[in-house]
Scaffold this active site. Structure first.
Site, short mmCIF file in Angstrom:
data_model
loop_
_atom_site.label_atom_id
_atom_site.label_comp_id
_atom_site.label_asym_id
_atom_site.label_seq_id
_atom_site.Cartn_x
_atom_site.Cartn_y
_atom_site.Cartn_z
CG HIS A 278 82.16 39.73 33.94
ND1 HIS A 278 81.56 40.34 35.02
CD2 HIS A 278 82.16 40.65 32.94
CE1 HIS A 278 81.20 41.56 34.68
NE2 HIS A 278 81.57 41.79 33.43
CG HIS B 196 84.43 47.84 34.64
ND1 HIS B 196 83.61 48.85 35.12
CD2 HIS B 196 83.66 47.10 33.80
CE1 HIS B 196 82.41 48.72 34.58
NE2 HIS B 196 82.41 47.67 33.78
O1 G3P Z 1 81.88 42.27 28.00
C1 G3P Z 1 80.73 42.00 28.72
C2 G3P Z 1 80.61 42.87 29.95
O2 G3P Z 1 81.85 42.91 30.60
C3 G3P Z 1 80.17 44.26 29.61
O3 G3P Z 1 79.91 45.02 30.73
O4 G3P Z 1 80.42 46.75 32.39
O5 G3P Z 1 81.02 44.40 32.88
O6 G3P Z 1 82.29 45.67 31.18
P1 G3P Z 1 80.97 45.47 31.83
MG MG Z 2 83.64 44.10 30.36
#
Ligand code: G3P
Ligand code: MG
Length: 241
Positions: A1, A43
């Site tokens: 992640h 992000h």
């Molecule tokens: O792609 C999965 C996850 O990353 C989605 O949420 O906000 O962490 O980008 P976020």
């Molecule tokens: Mg993401």
């Protein structure tokens, strides 16, 4: 992640290096467009949380973004870590033999442009198989990516596995749905599987949750805890992988 979750500055090369050192061989990242059309990893819509800059990222041209410090907010060790361009990450992953999930983070109004640009960039620069998986909460971004490069696998992100979301994923020709783990039920996983799509889950940081999802036969989990979940181990999460 975001490369290695919270263990290195998210979405920077340091994060992907950290994940690689922890034996990870597939990464999720967040990609968006700069004002002058460069694809880079970030992000948030805004710069404040994870860089030394201020304001809306999509309002800045790449030369200004390239001067920002995207590491100090995390820890002194990472002071001076720059923002990462998608091109650089594509090269890094191919060199390291890693798979990639590129989440399209379209700034408002930039959905189609972002989908097209990411798809074109991947087709131009990715020479190995499998292709990176393109995912997004934005139907418009995924539709534009599909029009640009239909051969690239797509996944629709959703906080809840609704019938509407599943229908949209099928309409987009997705191979998977990426669903928020906390809200997901076994019946929903079965419904998505019955529709012919894989299920990936975010963001899974506890062994008990991972074990439950693996029992439901989800195809993948996205985690911050690259220090806890060891993909190279013979078994983890109570003997289930
Ligand atoms: O792609 C999965 C996850 O990353 C989605 O949420 O906000 O962490 O980008 P976020
Ligand atoms: Mg993401």
């Amino acid at each position: 992640h975001r490369g290695a979750g919270l263990l290195a500055p998210e979405n920077t090369l340091a994060a992907f290096r950290h994940g690689l050192a922890q034996a990870y061989r597939m990464f999720e990242c967040d990609v968006r467009l700069s004002k002058d059309g460069q694809l880079f990893l970030l992000h948030d819509d805004r710069l404040e949380r994870t860089t030394s800059g201020t304001g809306v990222a999509a309002d800045c041209p790449w030369p200004a973004l390239a001067r920002l410090d995207a590491g100090s907010w995390h820890s002194a060790t990472h002071t001076g870590e720059p923002l990462l361009q998608l091109d650089e990450l594509l090269a890094f992953c191919q060199q390291a033999g890693c798979a990639l999930n590129i989440e399209l983070k379209a700034s408002p109004g930039q959905e189609e442009r972002t989908g097209r640009a990411v798809a074109a960039s991947v087709v131009r620069q990715w020479t190995t198989q499998p292709w990176p998986l393109l995912s997004s909460f934005s139907v418009a971004a995924l539709a534009a990516a599909a029009a640009q490069a239909p051969q690239l696998p797509r996944a629709l992100l959703a906080e809840r596995c609704s019938a509407t979301a599943l229908a949209a994923a099928l309409e987009l020709g997705c191979v998977a749905m990426v669903l928020e783990a906390g809200a997901l039920t076994e019946a929903e996983v079965a419904t998505v599987h019955a529709a012919g799509l894989a299920v990936l889950c975010y963001t899974v940081n506890e062994c008990e949750v991972a074990a439950r999802l693996l029992d439901w036969a989800v195809e993948g989990i996205i985690t911050d805890r690259v220090d806890v979940f060891d993909p190279a181990a013979a078994a983890c999460c109570g003997g289930r992988r």
